[in-house]
Design an enzyme around this catalytic site. Structure first.
Site, PDB file in Angstrom:
ATOM      1  N   LYS A  75       0.827  -1.206   0.000  1.00 43.90           N
ATOM      2  CA  LYS A  75       0.000   0.000   0.000  1.00 43.90           C
ATOM      3  C   LYS A  75       0.860   1.255   0.000  1.00 43.90           C
ATOM      4  O   LYS A  75       2.081   1.215   0.009  1.00 43.90           O
ATOM      5  CB  LYS A  75      -0.946  -0.019   1.200  1.00 43.90           C
ATOM      6  N   HIS A  93      -1.488   3.748  -7.367  1.00 42.48           N
ATOM      7  CA  HIS A  93      -2.757   4.436  -7.639  1.00 42.48           C
ATOM      8  C   HIS A  93      -2.517   5.822  -8.238  1.00 42.48           C
ATOM      9  O   HIS A  93      -3.065   6.824  -7.777  1.00 42.48           O
ATOM     10  CB  HIS A  93      -3.591   4.545  -6.361  1.00 42.48           C
TER      11      HIS A  93
END
Length: 351
Positions: A75, A93
């Site tokens: 993450k 992302h």
């Protein structure tokens, strides 16, 4: 010597890891140096990595790792705007119009590092070599059902936490559903032919929830899709991209509907292509749903690290898929890594 540095995850409620001790041992056998940071919450204990022959580093010490080390996490990094000089493997992302992504890419530009985005590790045909999709769908469907059970009692979904394994999750969820005294809800899964949709549908069927399975053929018309509103739960398992239809527009909030829970497993609320534009921010483990309409209720579940609900199963599954690519880190300019670097540099042209 190629050097991979497995960092501790710094995000709350993140217990997954992308490399198992067994996989680390294979990398070491090939001549790749493996460093693993200590972690206070990783699902796989550090002693297993030590026994596999890994070097052990202090938790969150990766910023001071040798410049040539490849930093591997899952993450996002803490948003402190520090330059990033290393090569990083993680889910960034940053390539689909996400508003926070530009900030991350600016850090790479400032530091001269490179992002090998795990979402963009693809083979020669463009298919991802590894994905958490199945467990994201599985866990996303579970939390969405928890939201529905809470609604039956006039409440909103309480905080969720990790489970030691799938059996524990199924037992807990089954008890929650039975306690409502209501018939099982009906769910519709869009993206049912993919890994995410398969996981979502499997969880629903394990809970005796009737599932309508849709994929590209059923959504090719571009909408509107009144059939979605006729189900109790909608599970979106299609990642947002240009051309993705809007499945539940804002106007649906005031229409007659059976729908009371949306599980946006794909979870791209800040993307310009969000197919569920009734909400604009991810939810969390402490607040799993966002209530976007009161009467009748409509709750949106959009947790963006769902597989960590089952951290052991999801870690071992993902690490097993990724290992073959990690074993080629000594040829970082070729294959999946070369393609990922090209994607990164293409997007850096706009920074």
């Amino acid at each position: 010597m190629t050097h991979i540095w497995v960092r501790a995850e710094q995000r709350p409620n993140e217990e997954r890891v992308g490399l198992t001790p067994e996989g680390a041992a294979q990398l070491i056998t090939k001549g790749i140096r493996v460093t693993v940071e200590e972690s206070h919450n990783r699902a796989i204990p550090i002693e297993s990595y030590r026994a596999a022959g890994c070097e052990i580093a202090t938790e969150n010490s990766w910023p001071s790792a040798p410049t040539e080390a490849i930093i591997f996490g899952l993450k996002e990094l803490p948003e402190d705007d520090t330059p990033l000089p290393h090569r990083h493997i993680m889910f960034g992302h940053a390539f689909k119009g996400q508003h926070a992504g530009r900030r991350l890419l600016q850090r790479f530009k400032a530091g001269g590092g490179t992002l090998y985005d795990l979402e963009y590790l693809v083979d020669e045909t463009g298919r991802r070599v590894a994905a958490f999709g199945y467990w994201a769908g599985y866990a996303g469907a579970a939390v969405s059902l928890m939201a529905w059970t809470a609604q039956q009692g006039g409440a909103i979904c309480p905080p969720v936490d990790t489970y030691p394994g799938r059996d524990a999750l199924l037992a807990d969820l089954g008890a929650q559903l039975d306690a409502t005294g209501a018939s099982r809800p009906r769910a519709i899964v869009i993206g049912a032919l993919g890994r995410v949709g398969t996981g979502a549908a499997d969880l629903c069927e394990a809970m005796d929830v009737t599932v309508t399975r849709w994929d590209m053929a059923e959504t090719a018309s571009g909408g509107p899709f009144p059939e979605i509103l006729a189900h109790d739960i909608f599970l979106n398992c299609i990642f947002a991209r240009p051309g993705t239809p809007v499945f539940v527009p804002k106007s649906a909030l005031d229409q007659p509907r059976q729908l009371t829970v949306i599980g946006d497993v794909a979870c791209d609320p800040d993307s310009d292509y969000n197919p569920v534009p009734v909400y604009d921010a991810a939810t969390s483990w402490t607040a799993p749903v966002l209530r976007v309409h009161g009467a009748p209720p409509l709750d949106v579940m959009a947790i963006d690290n769902l597989p960590s609900l089952l951290p052991v199963e999801s870690s071992r599954d993902y690490a097993g898929q990724l290992l073959a690519s990690l074993l080629t880190l000594d040829t970082l300019d070729q294959g999946v890594w070369g393609r990922a670097a090209e994607t990164f540099h293409t997007h850096m042209n706009d920074i």
